[in-house]
Write an enzyme that holds these catalytic residues in place. Structure first.
Site, PDB file in Angstrom:
ATOM      1  N   GLU A   2      13.455 -15.919  -1.498  1.00  0.00           N
ATOM      2  CA  GLU A   2      13.421 -17.110  -0.626  1.00  0.00           C
ATOM      3  C   GLU A   2      12.327 -18.032  -0.969  1.00  0.00           C
ATOM      4  O   GLU A   2      12.253 -18.790  -0.363  1.00  0.00           O
ATOM      5  CB  GLU A   2      13.683 -16.915   1.306  1.00  0.00           C
ATOM      6  CG  GLU A   2      15.483 -15.582   1.103  1.00  0.00           C
ATOM      7  CD  GLU A   2      15.433 -15.450   2.997  1.00  0.00           C
ATOM      8  OE1 GLU A   2      14.898 -16.628   4.293  1.00  0.00           O
ATOM      9  OE2 GLU A   2      15.875 -15.092   2.765  1.00  0.00           O
ATOM     10  N   ASP A  10       0.894  -1.060  -0.326  1.00  0.00           N
ATOM     11  CA  ASP A  10      -0.260  -0.142   0.186  1.00  0.00           C
ATOM     12  C   ASP A  10       0.880   1.240  -0.047  1.00  0.00           C
ATOM     13  O   ASP A  10       2.096   1.341   0.347  1.00  0.00           O
ATOM     14  CB  ASP A  10      -1.011  -0.419   0.944  1.00  0.00           C
ATOM     15  CG  ASP A  10      -1.997   1.433   0.903  1.00  0.00           C
ATOM     16  OD1 ASP A  10      -2.783   1.084   0.235  1.00  0.00           O
ATOM     17  OD2 ASP A  10      -1.247   1.764   2.544  1.00  0.00           O
TER      18      ASP A  10
END
Length: 540
Positions: free
Chosen positions: A251, A210
């Site tokens: 990851e 956001d």
């Protein structure tokens, strides 16, 4: 039905995914208390599978006082009790994944709720404390400090500064209840990186960021000065933050989509470099008027700025902040501008619906990812909320002149026969539904071959099954070619002979040579011509 969907999308699923935005509070009410919840979403997963979406983007579902619809987060590791529990969220993520649907969550890094533990501690600790260093506290100007520390303007209107009883002011670019975090403080960075890991470890596939261009502030918090770098928009320090986030995402195989409102294409593209965000929302297309020339320019500019960094574009017509498409396209001014929202704007819903159907086929034909806000597939209009029921702080911050954003957040109609259009139980929904809401119900539209829902289902099916709609993502690949067409007509080709033609002119248009019609947003005339405000997918 789910058996036809892949249980494990490819690593590049996000490049041409169809992503459905869920505003949980208004999607479906599972416990009958008038508020949408995770149980309601879980019960509607078969509907979402049939619609053909690849992922769900959830607006904030965390613990929140809901001063700004959940974008005032009090605790990122807790689901708001109105929506359910963390265990339910984990179950929803897993169940959706089993059906081939991934989950994207919303992170709000610019600010937290004034009920967040950090801010409450800062208030208690007082002036000059380490707790206040996590935010932007300042003395005021003037002999008694009664003037705000600078001349900035809130995103919601008015000053972004609120004064405390101890005389200090704190910064909030949005509502008073949303204090801005100090991203120059290492604890703020560490906390958000830990929050990312928390949710990736629970199976989410991505994160929507956001207000992604607002986090970093000039440490001096200066007044605006012509020619100087903006003190809080698109500052260079942001890119180090997102590089660290990208390393964490990599990851886990997670992806990021940023809410980046920037007019400068080169600055916008920097956020999409290979070691930063995967995608960003395309607001130029969303806000574009229903005009062939302007739409073509918006599409060309979007593809160009994304090609420079090898990122896929995103296409969206509406979201939880924006006037619904059938309403906007039925007005004299068909573009979108927050500053232009007023009460009582005349709307031709029949015209708007015809254009929204055509726009759906255009947006879904373009190369890249497509975002669909809940209820757009039902053709829902913007609702005029009674003044005494408006909850959006944007309305109040602007002195009541702006109707706010509640009109696109009205709880969805699921059943024509159930109370409150089948949204949940017998409790009145948190926002009122108009008297004709049941006429848009999903169960009615499911059985109607001419409905908006049927159009979206068929378009999403073809988009998924036709190889020509795929986005390769290969550097230099030509994903779209414009065809010669009459003024006011957009005609484009993808690969494998797939064509999309949209007629925005005042008269019917000749169709290019083709062997078959795959899908049309409305009836074609008997001579095979394309009527005004109609789109068609063809096979050459």
């Amino acid at each position: 039905m789910a058996a036809n969907r892949p249980s494990e999308p490819t690593a590049n699923w996000w490049r041409d995914a169809a992503i459905y935005q869920i505003y949980v509070r208004s999607f479906a009410d599972g416990d009958g208390d008038g508020t949408g919840d995770l149980a309601g979403v879980r019960a509607r997963l078969p509907y979402l599978v049939e619609l053909g979406v690849d992922a769900l983007w959830f607006t904030p579902w965390y613990l929140s006082p809901l001063a700004d619809g959940g974008y005032d987060v009090a605790d990122y590791r807790t689901i708001d009790p109105a929506f359910g529990t963390l265990a339910e969220a984990e179950k929803l993520i897993a169940e959706a994944r089993e059906l081939g649907i991934r989950t994207i969550i919303d992170i709000v890094p610019n600010h937290v709720s004034d009920q967040h533990a950090w801010f409450r501690a800062a208030l208690e600790a007082g002036s000059g404390s380490p707790e206040r260093d996590l935010f932007h506290f300042r003395k005021g100007r003037g002999p008694d400090g009664a003037i705000p520390p600078n001349d900035w303007v809130s995103e919601f209107g008015g000053t972004p500064w609120t004064r405390l009883d101890d005389g200090e002011w704190y910064l909030h670019l949005f509502a008073t209840q949303q204090p801005d975090l100090n991203w120059a403080h290492p604890a703020v960075r560490q906390e958000h990186e830990e929050v990312l890991r928390f949710w990736f470890e629970r199976g989410v596939a991505g994160v929507r960021i956001d207000s992604a261009a607002l986090l970093a502030k000039d440490p001096a918090l200066p007044d605006f000065a012509e020619g100087d770098p903006h003190p809080f928009v698109d500052r260079d320090e942001l890119h180090d933050i997102y590089r660290a986030w990208r390393a964490i995402g990599d990851e886990y195989g997670g992806v990021f989509v940023g809410e980046v409102w920037l007019p400068d294409a080169e600055r916008f593209a920097r956020y999409l470099r290979p070691d930063e965000l995967h995608t960003a929302f395309n607001f130029n297309f969303l806000a574009c008027p229903w005009d062939a020339g302007l739409l073509r320019t918006a599409i060309d500019d979007t593809l160009s700025e994304h090609a420079s960094v090898g990122a896929p574009a995103t296409w969206v017509l509406c979201n939880h902040d924006v006037t619904r498409t059938v309403t906007r396209y039925g007005r004299a001014e068909t573009g979108f501008d927050f500053g232009a929202k007023t009460f009582g704007t005349p709307t031709d819903l029949a015209l708007g619906t015809r254009r929204a159907r055509a726009a759906a086929l255009l947006s879904l034909a373009l190369p890249g990812a497509a975002y669909l806000y809940q209820g757009e597939e039902l053709g829902l209009p913007e609702v005029d909320i009674p003044l005494d029921r408006i909850q959006d702080p944007m309305h109040f911050r602007k002195g009541g002149a702006d109707p706010g954003r509640d009109g696109c957040r009205v709880p969805l109609p699921w059943s024509a026969q159930g109370p409150y259009a089948g949204f949940g139980g017998d409790a009145e929904p948190w926002l009122p539904q108009p008297a004709d809401w049941a006429s848009y119900a999903a169960d009615l539209q499911s059985d109607d071959p001419e409905s908006m829902l049927t159009l979206y289902r068929e378009a999403m099916r073809l988009r998924r099954e036709e190889p020509g709609f795929a986005t390769t993502g290969e550097p230099g690949a030509r994903e779209l070619t414009w065809l010669d067409a009459a003024p006011g007509v957009l005609a484009l080709s993808r690969t494998d002979g797939l064509l999309c033609v949209v007629n925005l002119a005042a008269e019917a248009a000749e169709l290019p040579e083709h062997t078959s019609v795959l899908l049309a947003s409305g009836p074609l005339d008997g001579a095979g011509r394309l009527p005004q405000d109609t789109a068609v997918w063809l096979r050459a």
